[in-house]
Motif scaffolding. Structure first.
Motif, PDB file in Angstrom:
ATOM      1  N   VAL B 270       0.843  -1.199   0.000  1.00  0.00           N
ATOM      2  CA  VAL B 270       0.000   0.000   0.000  1.00  0.00           C
ATOM      3  C   VAL B 270       0.879   1.250   0.000  1.00  0.00           C
ATOM      4  O   VAL B 270       2.054   1.198   0.366  1.00  0.00           O
ATOM      5  N   GLY B 271       0.283   2.356  -0.396  1.00  0.00           N
ATOM      6  CA  GLY B 271       1.018   3.611  -0.467  1.00  0.00           C
ATOM      7  C   GLY B 271       0.850   4.454   0.777  1.00  0.00           C
ATOM      8  O   GLY B 271       0.263   4.023   1.777  1.00  0.00           O
ATOM      9  N   ASN B 272       1.327   5.678   0.671  1.00  0.00           N
ATOM     10  CA  ASN B 272       1.388   6.552   1.840  1.00  0.00           C
ATOM     11  C   ASN B 272       0.022   6.908   2.415  1.00  0.00           C
ATOM     12  O   ASN B 272      -0.101   7.243   3.589  1.00  0.00           O
ATOM     13  N   GLY B 273      -1.008   6.839   1.589  1.00  0.00           N
ATOM     14  CA  GLY B 273      -2.351   7.183   2.064  1.00  0.00           C
ATOM     15  C   GLY B 273      -2.821   6.279   3.186  1.00  0.00           C
ATOM     16  O   GLY B 273      -3.720   6.641   3.951  1.00  0.00           O
ATOM     17  N   MET B 274      -2.232   5.097   3.274  1.00  0.00           N
ATOM     18  CA  MET B 274      -2.663   4.161   4.310  1.00  0.00           C
ATOM     19  C   MET B 274      -1.652   4.084   5.445  1.00  0.00           C
ATOM     20  O   MET B 274      -1.665   3.159   6.251  1.00  0.00           O
ATOM     21  N   ASN B 275      -0.807   5.122   5.484  1.00  0.00           N
ATOM     22  CA  ASN B 275       0.262   5.133   6.473  1.00  0.00           C
ATOM     23  C   ASN B 275      -0.227   5.692   7.806  1.00  0.00           C
ATOM     24  O   ASN B 275       0.302   6.675   8.316  1.00  0.00           O
ATOM     25  N   THR B 276      -1.246   5.085   8.338  1.00  0.00           N
ATOM     26  CA  THR B 276      -1.807   5.554   9.607  1.00  0.00           C
ATOM     27  C   THR B 276      -2.426   4.377  10.360  1.00  0.00           C
ATOM     28  O   THR B 276      -3.064   3.516   9.738  1.00  0.00           O
ATOM     29  N   PRO B 277      -2.266   4.347  11.678  1.00  0.00           N
ATOM     30  CA  PRO B 277      -2.893   3.271  12.449  1.00  0.00           C
ATOM     31  C   PRO B 277      -4.415   3.311  12.362  1.00  0.00           C
ATOM     32  O   PRO B 277      -5.078   2.380  12.790  1.00  0.00           O
ATOM     33  N   ASN B 278      -4.944   4.413  11.821  1.00  0.00           N
ATOM     34  CA  ASN B 278      -6.402   4.506  11.685  1.00  0.00           C
ATOM     35  C   ASN B 278      -6.977   3.512  10.683  1.00  0.00           C
ATOM     36  O   ASN B 278      -8.189   3.396  10.555  1.00  0.00           O
TER      37      ASN B 278
END
Lengths: 310, 414
Positions: B270-278
């Motif tokens: 996955v890319g940076n857009g999914m770079n969150t524990p959310n």
């Protein structure tokens, strides 16, 4: 054959939600002749009610941050209860945004604006209370059922099958109620001619309340089911469905219950028919299809032509 | 033949003329007001004014929430260390929503308040729209999370602390192939109506092609899509063994859940857009195993990062349900605030802010921002003359979900 079946499943599972959503619009339109723009917000509230009733906790934002009910109901119980809670909200919307205007004999068009206002207020209220973050109904809520089913080679998520089945049941129950009960027939009479219905002794105000209650119940159930399927993407997630529901309502024919069902399924299937590599354009295709149908049948697929009074 | 307006009665003409005159006067007054604000001295009455525009509502709200924590922690650290040479920093945060018009409005509002610099907006798409406003008004804008190509190129006043996709994205593809050299068929998904997604998917597809993996299918979605049954079943027909997503957290999390539920068992990058524990509450147990390249590691052993992680853990201790490990977006937002705070302190030493005209202060601050070297949670960073961040360390992590699938962590891969 397998591809066709897959396409059918894809289309029907989405279309069933659209149909359920549009039915709420249709019920209110049939008795009042106006669209309840707060319907999307009530749908959203149904999703949040379901989430809370199954034991979900409010996140770190909002006035109710950290709130969690001391009980966790099974999904099958939480869903109808959420529908009832959403019905209560719909009744409040009717009392605040529709009835005062109706009592004063205002132009029905004004109710569009008041319902839009009520919808905006509800969405902001959700945000104020539980924040703007997304919530998910836990994986495994459906118990030991498999995540997906394979039917004649076509794959479909179990939750989508559930969604289709529950939507079908609700639609059938609604049809039976409309055609087989006194209150359902009263609704038909009011939708035909409210003044004559009143003269015949039907309490139109009561019938309108019933229409709002059922509309809210359907919206709440649809919200809970969609929340289960794809999670709750924040307080605004009903807006997209609201737009699509309007398209379904017009395609099927304003005020036509079978039309709402047919319209929903057709829009769902039209979206599924868009080639996969063009699926980003599915909204344009489905609304383009709607446009073409209306050119040929301005009254919608199952709507009746409006006679102009001279 | 009627003259133009020949049917308009005279009193109505007068009313029209007077209304038009009033409108023009109001517009002139507004523009004059704006000019005065920009040309007057910096208003230090409530502290040194800095603004932020974050996506606190809408489908990108999950990023904005992470960023708000980072900015507030950084503000506390800066003010705890004396602020701007004894003057406290004063921060105002505005919700820029998740769309361009709301971001434009929030950026304009902040600039009209007389802020010296701005952090945000959250999404690349929003910065392409709101960045030119900051550029036109001469306000330094530090983007904390925009990774699309072309952000600093908006203009001199636009910079970012978030490394662009072309630097980071290929690392995760390389790692996926290193972990499983047998991968042969890649399926790509991206949101075609999102600037970040469209920019990043190009990088991903180039990286795949460079490794000899021409995508077997490219599926386009839309930012607000939540049901991906059609795209997924079409992609699965191509029997991929690697799926590459350039999507935001909400739609990406949903797609992963539906992808796994429909039976896909291969690798997911996955890319940076999914770079969150959310993303954890969205894809839940199905998040497990996804690969992501990161511009931040909580495990980086530098004094700046240790201070940041300790402050984050202390702040989160109040809410036991939240992970004490900071996500990248929080670290980047912390860094953006730190960059502005340190640059302001240097500027104030060189040219005291008190009495300095606002426009001049903003211009001088931009030069300070670009000229500095910063020891941040991301490691040492500096900027190119165009405002692009120069960062040394990048990482690849794999999501590991806990039993029950309710929480997880980004586990760094060697």
């Amino acid at each position: 054959m397998e591809g066709l079946l897959q396409l059918l499943f894809n289309g029907l599972s989405v279309g069933a939600v659209y149909a359920l959503f549009a039915l709420g619009y249709t019920l209110v339109f049939s008795v009042l002749g106006v669209i309840n723009f707060a319907h999307g917000a009530i749908f959203t509230m149904g999703a949040y009610f379901t989430y809370l009733l199954i034991g979900g906790a409010v996140g770190a934002n909002g006035l109710l941050a950290g709130l969690q009910f001391p009980f966790a109901l099974p999904f099958w119980l939480a869903l109808p209860l959420a529908g009832i809670a959403a019905a209560a909200v719909a009744l409040v919307v009717e009392r605040i945004a529709f009835r005062p205007l109706r009592d004063r004999g205002s132009d029905p068009l004004l109710a569009l604006i008041t319902s839009l206002g009520a919808g905006v207020i509800l969405v902001n209220l959700i945000q104020l209370l539980v924040g703007a973050e997304s919530y998910s109904i836990p994986v495994g809520t459906l118990g030991s059922l498999p995540a997906a089913l394979s039917i004649a080679g076509a794959k479909v998520r179990t939750v989508q099958v559930m969604l289709l089945a529950i939507s079908g049941l609700l639609l059938a129950a609604l049809s039976i109620w409309i055609n087989g009960s006194r209150s359902g027939k009263a609704l038909q009479a009011v939708s035909e001619d409210p003044v004559t219905a009143q003269l015949l002794g039907i309490n139109s105000a009561r019938v309108i309340q019933i229409a709002f209650g059922i509309s809210g119940f359907l919206a709440g159930m649809a919200g809970g089911l969609v929340g289960l399927s794809i999670s709750i993407a924040g307080p605004y997630f009903g807006i997209g469905y609201g737009l699509k529901g309007l398209g379904v309502l017009v395609l099927g024919g304003l005020g036509s219950v079978p039309g709402a069902v047919l319209g929903g399924l057709i829009i769902g299937l039209a979206e599924a028919c868009v080639p996969a590599d063009l699926s980003g354009y599915k909204d344009a295709v489905s609304f383009g299809f709607l446009f073409l149908v209306l050119l040929v049948r301005p009254q919608g697929l199952l709507g009746r032509p409006q006679a102009n009074k001279v | 033949m009627l003259r133009s307006g020949g049917l308009t009665p005279a009193p109505m003409k007068r009313r029209l003329a007077s209304s038009l005159a009033a409108l023009l006067s109001a517009a002139a007054a507004l523009s004059a007001c704006q000019g005065t604000e920009d040309q007057g001295p910096v208003n230090l009455s409530k502290g040194v004014p800095v603004g932020a525009v974050l996506a606190l509502t809408g489908n990108a709200n999950v990023y904005g929430q992470d960023q708000k924590i980072g900015i507030e922690l950084s503000l506390a650290a800066l003010n705890g260390a004396g602020g701007v040479n004894g003057k406290p920093l004063s921060l105002s945060i505005e919700d820029g929503g998740s769309a361009e018009p709301s971001a434009n409005a929030a950026v304009s509002l902040q600039i009209n308040r007389g802020i010296l610099a701005l952090i945000g907006p959250t999404l690349s798409q929003q910065s392409f729209s709101a960045g030119p406003i900051a550029q036109r008004r001469g306000v330094p804008l530090v983007a904390p999370s925009n990774t699309a190509t072309g952000i600093p190129e908006i203009g001199y006043f636009i910079s970012r602390v978030s490394a662009q996709s072309s630097v980071i994205a290929p690392l995760s593809i390389a790692k996926a192939l290193q972990l499983n050299p047998g991968i042969r068929r890649a399926a790509v998904f991206y949101a075609q109506d999102d600037a970040y997604s469209t920019a990043e998917t190009v990088i991903f597809q180039q990286a795949l092609t460079a490794k000899g993996l021409k995508p077997v299918t490219v599926q386009r979605t839309q930012l607000n899509d939540q049901d991906f049954q059609s795209q997924i079943t079409a992609a699965l027909n191509q029997k991929p063994d690697l799926v590459v997503l350039s999507l935001q957290a909400m739609d990406g999390g949903n797609l992963i859940r539906q992808l796994r539920e429909l039976g896909y068992r291969g690798a997911i990058v996955v890319g940076n857009g999914m770079n969150t524990p959310n993303i954890y509450p969205i894809c839940q147990k199905y998040c497990d195993g996804i690969l992501i390249a990161q511009a931040y590691s909580p495990e980086l052993q530098t004094p700046a990062n240790q201070r940041f992680t300790a402050a984050f853990a202390a702040a989160q201790a109040r809410n036991p349900k939240v992970s004490p490990i900071p996500p990248q977006l929080t670290a980047q937002a912390y860094t953006a605030m730190q960059v502005i705070g340190e640059a302001l302190a240097r500027l104030d030493r060189r040219q005291p802010l008190k009495g300095l005209p606002l426009a001049q202060a903003r211009k001088a601050l931009m030069a300070e921002i670009l000229g500095g070297t910063y020891q941040t949670p991301l490691g040492e960073i500096r900027f190119t003359p165009e405002g692009e961040v120069i960062q040394k360390n990048f990482f690849v992590a794999q999501v590991r979900m806990n039993a029950g699938g309710k929480s997880g962590r980004f586990s760094l891969l060697p």
